[in-house]
Write a protein that holds these residues in place. Structure first.
Motif, PDB file in Angstrom:
ATOM      1  N   ASP A 175       0.458  -1.218   0.428  1.00  0.00           N
ATOM      2  CA  ASP A 175       0.267   0.171  -0.002  1.00  0.00           C
ATOM      3  C   ASP A 175       0.965   1.101  -0.133  1.00  0.00           C
ATOM      4  O   ASP A 175       0.631   2.031  -0.825  1.00  0.00           O
ATOM      5  CB  ASP A 175      -1.149  -0.067   1.149  1.00  0.00           C
ATOM      6  CG  ASP A 175      -2.002  -0.901   1.069  1.00  0.00           C
ATOM      7  OD1 ASP A 175      -2.391  -1.416  -0.005  1.00  0.00           O
ATOM      8  OD2 ASP A 175      -3.393  -0.991   2.062  1.00  0.00           O
ATOM      9  N   LEU A 230     -11.464   6.043   5.452  1.00  0.00           N
ATOM     10  CA  LEU A 230     -11.351   4.650   5.135  1.00  0.00           C
ATOM     11  C   LEU A 230     -11.498   4.208   3.680  1.00  0.00           C
ATOM     12  O   LEU A 230     -10.840   3.516   2.164  1.00  0.00           O
ATOM     13  CB  LEU A 230     -11.676   3.636   5.732  1.00  0.00           C
ATOM     14  CG  LEU A 230     -11.355   4.093   7.006  1.00  0.00           C
ATOM     15  CD1 LEU A 230     -11.418   2.551   7.968  1.00  0.00           C
ATOM     16  CD2 LEU A 230      -9.471   3.812   7.477  1.00  0.00           C
ATOM     17  N   VAL A 231     -13.193   4.567   3.298  1.00  0.00           N
ATOM     18  CA  VAL A 231     -13.434   4.662   1.378  1.00  0.00           C
ATOM     19  C   VAL A 231     -13.190   5.266   0.792  1.00  0.00           C
ATOM     20  O   VAL A 231     -12.384   4.402  -0.007  1.00  0.00           O
ATOM     21  CB  VAL A 231     -14.815   4.520   1.654  1.00  0.00           C
ATOM     22  CG1 VAL A 231     -15.504   3.947   0.540  1.00  0.00           C
ATOM     23  CG2 VAL A 231     -16.085   3.646   3.030  1.00  0.00           C
ATOM     24  N   ALA A 284      -9.056   3.612   0.031  1.00  0.00           N
ATOM     25  CA  ALA A 284      -9.619   2.172  -0.683  1.00  0.00           C
ATOM     26  C   ALA A 284      -8.733   1.870  -1.846  1.00  0.00           C
ATOM     27  O   ALA A 284      -8.161   0.914  -2.050  1.00  0.00           O
ATOM     28  CB  ALA A 284     -11.040   1.573   0.329  1.00  0.00           C
ATOM     29  N   PRO A 340      -5.759  -0.101  -0.926  1.00  0.00           N
ATOM     30  CA  PRO A 340      -6.809  -1.700  -0.839  1.00  0.00           C
ATOM     31  C   PRO A 340      -6.542  -2.446   0.477  1.00  0.00           C
ATOM     32  O   PRO A 340      -7.515  -3.283   1.242  1.00  0.00           O
ATOM     33  CB  PRO A 340      -7.155  -1.937  -2.332  1.00  0.00           C
ATOM     34  CG  PRO A 340      -5.600  -1.917  -2.065  1.00  0.00           C
ATOM     35  CD  PRO A 340      -5.298  -0.780  -2.432  1.00  0.00           C
ATOM     36  N   SER A 396      -6.870  -0.234   4.475  1.00  0.00           N
ATOM     37  CA  SER A 396      -8.006  -0.033   4.133  1.00  0.00           C
ATOM     38  C   SER A 396      -8.772  -0.810   5.155  1.00  0.00           C
ATOM     39  O   SER A 396     -10.128  -0.717   5.531  1.00  0.00           O
ATOM     40  CB  SER A 396      -8.319   0.805   2.951  1.00  0.00           C
ATOM     41  OG  SER A 396      -8.781  -0.452   2.038  1.00  0.00           O
ATOM     42  N   GLU A 397      -9.075  -2.073   4.396  1.00  0.00           N
ATOM     43  CA  GLU A 397      -9.896  -3.165   4.842  1.00  0.00           C
ATOM     44  C   GLU A 397      -9.549  -3.478   6.328  1.00  0.00           C
ATOM     45  O   GLU A 397     -10.473  -3.999   6.557  1.00  0.00           O
ATOM     46  CB  GLU A 397      -9.266  -4.474   3.461  1.00  0.00           C
ATOM     47  CG  GLU A 397     -10.243  -5.678   3.595  1.00  0.00           C
ATOM     48  CD  GLU A 397     -11.539  -5.560   3.014  1.00  0.00           C
ATOM     49  OE1 GLU A 397     -12.044  -6.896   2.393  1.00  0.00           O
ATOM     50  OE2 GLU A 397     -12.611  -5.085   3.318  1.00  0.00           O
ATOM     51  N   TRP A 418     -11.194  -0.754   8.328  1.00  0.00           N
ATOM     52  CA  TRP A 418     -12.501  -1.410   7.881  1.00  0.00           C
ATOM     53  C   TRP A 418     -13.289  -2.728   8.878  1.00  0.00           C
ATOM     54  O   TRP A 418     -13.589  -2.224   9.827  1.00  0.00           O
ATOM     55  CB  TRP A 418     -12.753  -1.458   6.804  1.00  0.00           C
ATOM     56  CG  TRP A 418     -14.564  -1.971   6.893  1.00  0.00           C
ATOM     57  CD1 TRP A 418     -14.804  -2.285   6.122  1.00  0.00           C
ATOM     58  CD2 TRP A 418     -15.405  -0.573   6.678  1.00  0.00           C
ATOM     59  NE1 TRP A 418     -16.875  -2.144   6.367  1.00  0.00           N
ATOM     60  CE2 TRP A 418     -16.808  -1.158   6.601  1.00  0.00           C
ATOM     61  CE3 TRP A 418     -15.571   0.945   6.342  1.00  0.00           C
ATOM     62  CZ2 TRP A 418     -17.787  -0.059   5.996  1.00  0.00           C
ATOM     63  CZ3 TRP A 418     -15.966   1.656   6.588  1.00  0.00           C
ATOM     64  CH2 TRP A 418     -17.629   1.014   6.295  1.00  0.00           C
ATOM     65  N   SER A 457     -17.195  -6.085   3.203  1.00  0.00           N
ATOM     66  CA  SER A 457     -15.982  -5.321   2.645  1.00  0.00           C
ATOM     67  C   SER A 457     -16.184  -4.327   2.456  1.00  0.00           C
ATOM     68  O   SER A 457     -17.256  -3.757   2.165  1.00  0.00           O
ATOM     69  CB  SER A 457     -15.522  -6.291   1.841  1.00  0.00           C
ATOM     70  OG  SER A 457     -14.201  -5.987   1.144  1.00  0.00           O
ATOM     71  N   ILE A 458     -14.990  -3.075   3.270  1.00  0.00           N
ATOM     72  CA  ILE A 458     -14.980  -2.287   3.030  1.00  0.00           C
ATOM     73  C   ILE A 458     -15.493  -1.726   0.954  1.00  0.00           C
ATOM     74  O   ILE A 458     -15.497  -0.747   0.639  1.00  0.00           O
ATOM     75  CB  ILE A 458     -13.395  -1.249   2.820  1.00  0.00           C
ATOM     76  CG1 ILE A 458     -13.924   0.481   2.684  1.00  0.00           C
ATOM     77  CG2 ILE A 458     -12.490  -1.567   2.058  1.00  0.00           C
ATOM     78  CD1 ILE A 458     -12.419   0.932   3.500  1.00  0.00           C
ATOM     79  N   HIS A 459     -14.567  -2.783   0.446  1.00  0.00           N
ATOM     80  CA  HIS A 459     -14.766  -2.447  -1.197  1.00  0.00           C
ATOM     81  C   HIS A 459     -16.643  -2.790  -1.951  1.00  0.00           C
ATOM     82  O   HIS A 459     -16.438  -2.508  -2.733  1.00  0.00           O
ATOM     83  CB  HIS A 459     -13.739  -3.437  -1.980  1.00  0.00           C
ATOM     84  CG  HIS A 459     -12.850  -3.415  -1.511  1.00  0.00           C
ATOM     85  ND1 HIS A 459     -11.573  -1.907  -1.949  1.00  0.00           N
ATOM     86  CD2 HIS A 459     -11.555  -3.924  -0.422  1.00  0.00           C
ATOM     87  CE1 HIS A 459     -10.251  -2.233  -1.579  1.00  0.00           C
ATOM     88  NE2 HIS A 459     -10.397  -2.812  -0.636  1.00  0.00           N
TER      89      HIS A 459
END
Length: 290
Positions: free
Chosen positions: A77, A188-189, A192, A196, A199-200, A203, A211-213
């Motif tokens: 990340d 966080l969103v 993401a 990814p 943030s996941e 979350w 999942s945040i996604h």
């Protein structure tokens, strides 16, 4: 499924497979098989990350930089966010690892901002949340616009500014309020797509479902983002002479009154005739004198 919403690729493809893609699309259109003129609704050409010698990376030149070492040291990340932050997406540039450590430290600050507790959280707290709500909605609009414009470097800088504002708010009565929690979830969103993995993880540690996604993109509220106070530039014959604070919804009449009441403006208008005033809403008042 056509047209493709957005096609990204190198500029060299314009005279290769893109020609064939468009040719077949138009041929199928003329045959009555499809009803579209173009296979892609949007085309964006990305820049290239070059070697440190400012040349295209190649084994023969010996200037290839493999990301494995940086990923092992800083995490995927951090490297990913650094590549977005360090270069304009459509321009690229020579590789440099300078700044990777700074990106790594920033993601650690995000981690601490989200997870470190500073006191008892209370959903019934009544702190003044207007400022945090305003910066949250401002950031949603800014980051959303930058995603759509492929301005990934300013996405990261916008999220950094948002984090700084949240860090300041965390030391106030705003911490622990519903507005605070909404701001953290929004951070966080928005983060993401850039980071990814972290943030996941954050979350999930916040106890959020799914999942945040899979979350909907945050909605922007123009009224919540509006500034309560603005800075009006006051000019005399086009030259800046003062700056005054004014309500964001100030009328032209009131703005001119405030401008003319300024001591700095009165010094420059004393003994002169005011011919007219020009008001640019929310920005400036220009006083024309002779």
């Amino acid at each position: 499924w056509l047209p493709v919403d957005c096609y990204t690729g190198g500029i060299e493809h314009a005279t290769m497979h893109l020609i064939y893609t468009r040719f077949f699309t138009k041929a199928l259109r003329d045959m009555g098989i499809v009803n579209l003129n173009e296979p892609m609704a949007q085309l964006r050409n990305q820049g290239m990350i070059l070697g440190e010698d400012n040349e295209k990376m190649s084994k023969s030149r010996g200037n290839v930089v493999a990301p494995d070492e940086q990923v092992a040291r800083f995490g995927a990340d951090a490297v990913r966010a650094f590549l977005m932050f360090g270069y304009r997406w459509d321009q690229g540039g020579p590789w440099s690892s300078t700044g990777l450590e700074g990106m790594y430290r920033w993601l650690n600050r995000v981690w601490n901002l989200v997870l470190e507790e500073t006191g008892q959280e209370d959903s019934k707290k009544q702190g003044d949340t207007r400022a945090i709500e305003r910066i949250t909605h401002k950031t949603i609009k800014r980051v959303t616009d930058d995603y759509e414009g492929f301005e990934f470097n300013t996405i990261v800088s916008g999220l950094m500014e948002f984090c700084n504002a949240l860090a300041d708010a965390k030391r106030t009565d705003v911490y622990g309020t519903p507005a605070w929690n909404k701001a953290i979830d929004t951070l966080l969103v928005l983060l993401a797509p850039v980071c990814p993995h972290i943030s996941e993880e954050l979350w999930a540690r916040r106890g959020q479902a799914c999942s945040i996604h899979q979350q909907p993109w945050p909605a922007y509220d123009a009224q919540a983002a509006a500034d309560e106070v603005i800075t009006l530039v006051v000019q005399i014959n086009g030259k800046v002479r003062d700056r005054i604070q004014a309500p964001a919804d100030i009328s032209e009449e009131k703005a001119v009154q405030m401008a003319l009441a300024s001591e700095a403006i009165q010094r420059h208008t004393k003994g002169k005739q005011i011919v007219k005033t020009v008001y640019v809403p929310g920005k400036l008042v220009n006083v024309i004198v002779k």
